[in-house]
Every structure is written in C-alpha cells, then in structure tokens.
Scaffold this active site. Structure first.
Site, PDB file in Angstrom:
ATOM      1  N   CYS A  64       9.432  -3.742  -5.958  1.00  0.00           N
ATOM      2  CA  CYS A  64      10.787  -4.082  -5.460  1.00  0.00           C
ATOM      3  C   CYS A  64      11.257  -5.457  -5.481  1.00  0.00           C
ATOM      4  O   CYS A  64      12.260  -5.800  -5.058  1.00  0.00           O
ATOM      5  CB  CYS A  64      10.697  -3.886  -3.914  1.00  0.00           C
ATOM      6  SG  CYS A  64       9.937  -2.479  -3.375  1.00  0.00           S
ATOM      7  N   CYS A  81       0.142  -5.836  -4.423  1.00  0.00           N
ATOM      8  CA  CYS A  81      -0.154  -5.258  -3.179  1.00  0.00           C
ATOM      9  C   CYS A  81      -1.407  -5.322  -2.710  1.00  0.00           C
ATOM     10  O   CYS A  81      -2.312  -4.821  -3.298  1.00  0.00           O
ATOM     11  CB  CYS A  81       0.585  -3.799  -3.060  1.00  0.00           C
ATOM     12  SG  CYS A  81       0.900  -3.304  -1.593  1.00  0.00           S
ATOM     13  N   CYS A  83       0.678  -8.270  -1.256  1.00  0.00           N
ATOM     14  CA  CYS A  83       1.177  -9.473  -1.580  1.00  0.00           C
ATOM     15  C   CYS A  83       0.819 -10.711  -0.612  1.00  0.00           C
ATOM     16  O   CYS A  83       0.436 -10.254   0.432  1.00  0.00           O
ATOM     17  CB  CYS A  83       2.651  -9.449  -1.931  1.00  0.00           C
ATOM     18  SG  CYS A  83       3.625  -9.482  -0.475  1.00  0.00           S
TER      19      CYS A  83
END
Length: 123
Positions: A64, A81, A83
């Site tokens: 993203c 991830c 994060c």
C-alpha cells in the site's frame, strides 16, 4: 475458466502464496487482537499484494506504499509485514490489521480463500 478452480503451475504458486499470507494474517490478527476491515475486499487485495511481494521480492513488503526501490525496501525490512508501525503502535497503513476502535474495523479475524477471490475480483 476459473484459475483458482483449475490452477496452472503458475497460478498454483500464486494460490499457495495467498494461502500462506491468509493464514499469517489470521494468526497475527488473533495474536494482536486486531480485526480485518469491514470491507473484506480491502483485506483480500492487501493479502494478494503481500503474497505477490513475498514471491517477487522474498519478503511481504507492504503493498500500500510507493517505493522508489522495492528490493532495497524489502531488504531493509521496515515496511515488511507486519511493519514497524504495526508492531510498535498497532498502526496498519493498509488497513489489514485494525484495532476494534477503528471505524473501519469489522468483527472478523478470519477470511476464506473464497472471500479473497471474490474481493480481488471486485477491485
């Protein structure tokens, strides 16, 4: 023809990667007492993006964000991830892991492969 129903070698790898990231996401949500977005297509697209990055970069780099150099970012690890902002403050930029007080948080910590398939097609 539905690639998830009749997978080729390439789509079988994609499906396996999404399944790995789906299981990780469910386990992490439970462990951190966070929830998936009320709009499951958001969750589906993020899981698919994480799986694609895991396959192409070797790490589940946050899908993203914009990166000038994805390989360097994946190697650095900050945006992999979960994060650092998620681990330290429960702040998920992707809206994959939401605290229960978040307006977009649903009630689910589970998502099926069928929901992922449907959610990705909606986007």
């Amino acid at each position: 023809m539905d690639p998830l129903q009749y997978p080729t070698a390439e789509t079988a790898k994609d499906i396996n990667s999404m399944e790995v990231m789906r299981k990780f996401s469910e386990q992490y949500a439970k462990r951190t007492n966070t929830y998936f977005c009320v709009d499951k297509s958001v969750t589906a697209v993020v899981i698919k993006g994480l799986a694609e990055h895991k396959d192409t970069l070797g790490a589940p780099l946050c899908p993203c964000r914009h990166y000038d150099d994805k390989e360097a970012e994946a190697a650095q690890g900050y945006w992999n991830c979960p994060c650092v902002p998620m681990r330290e403050r429960k702040e998920c930029h992707c809206m994959l892991f939401l605290t229960e007080d978040n307006d977009f948080a649903g009630k689910d910590q589970k998502i099926s492969m069928e929901e992922i398939k449907e959610g990705v097609q909606e986007m």
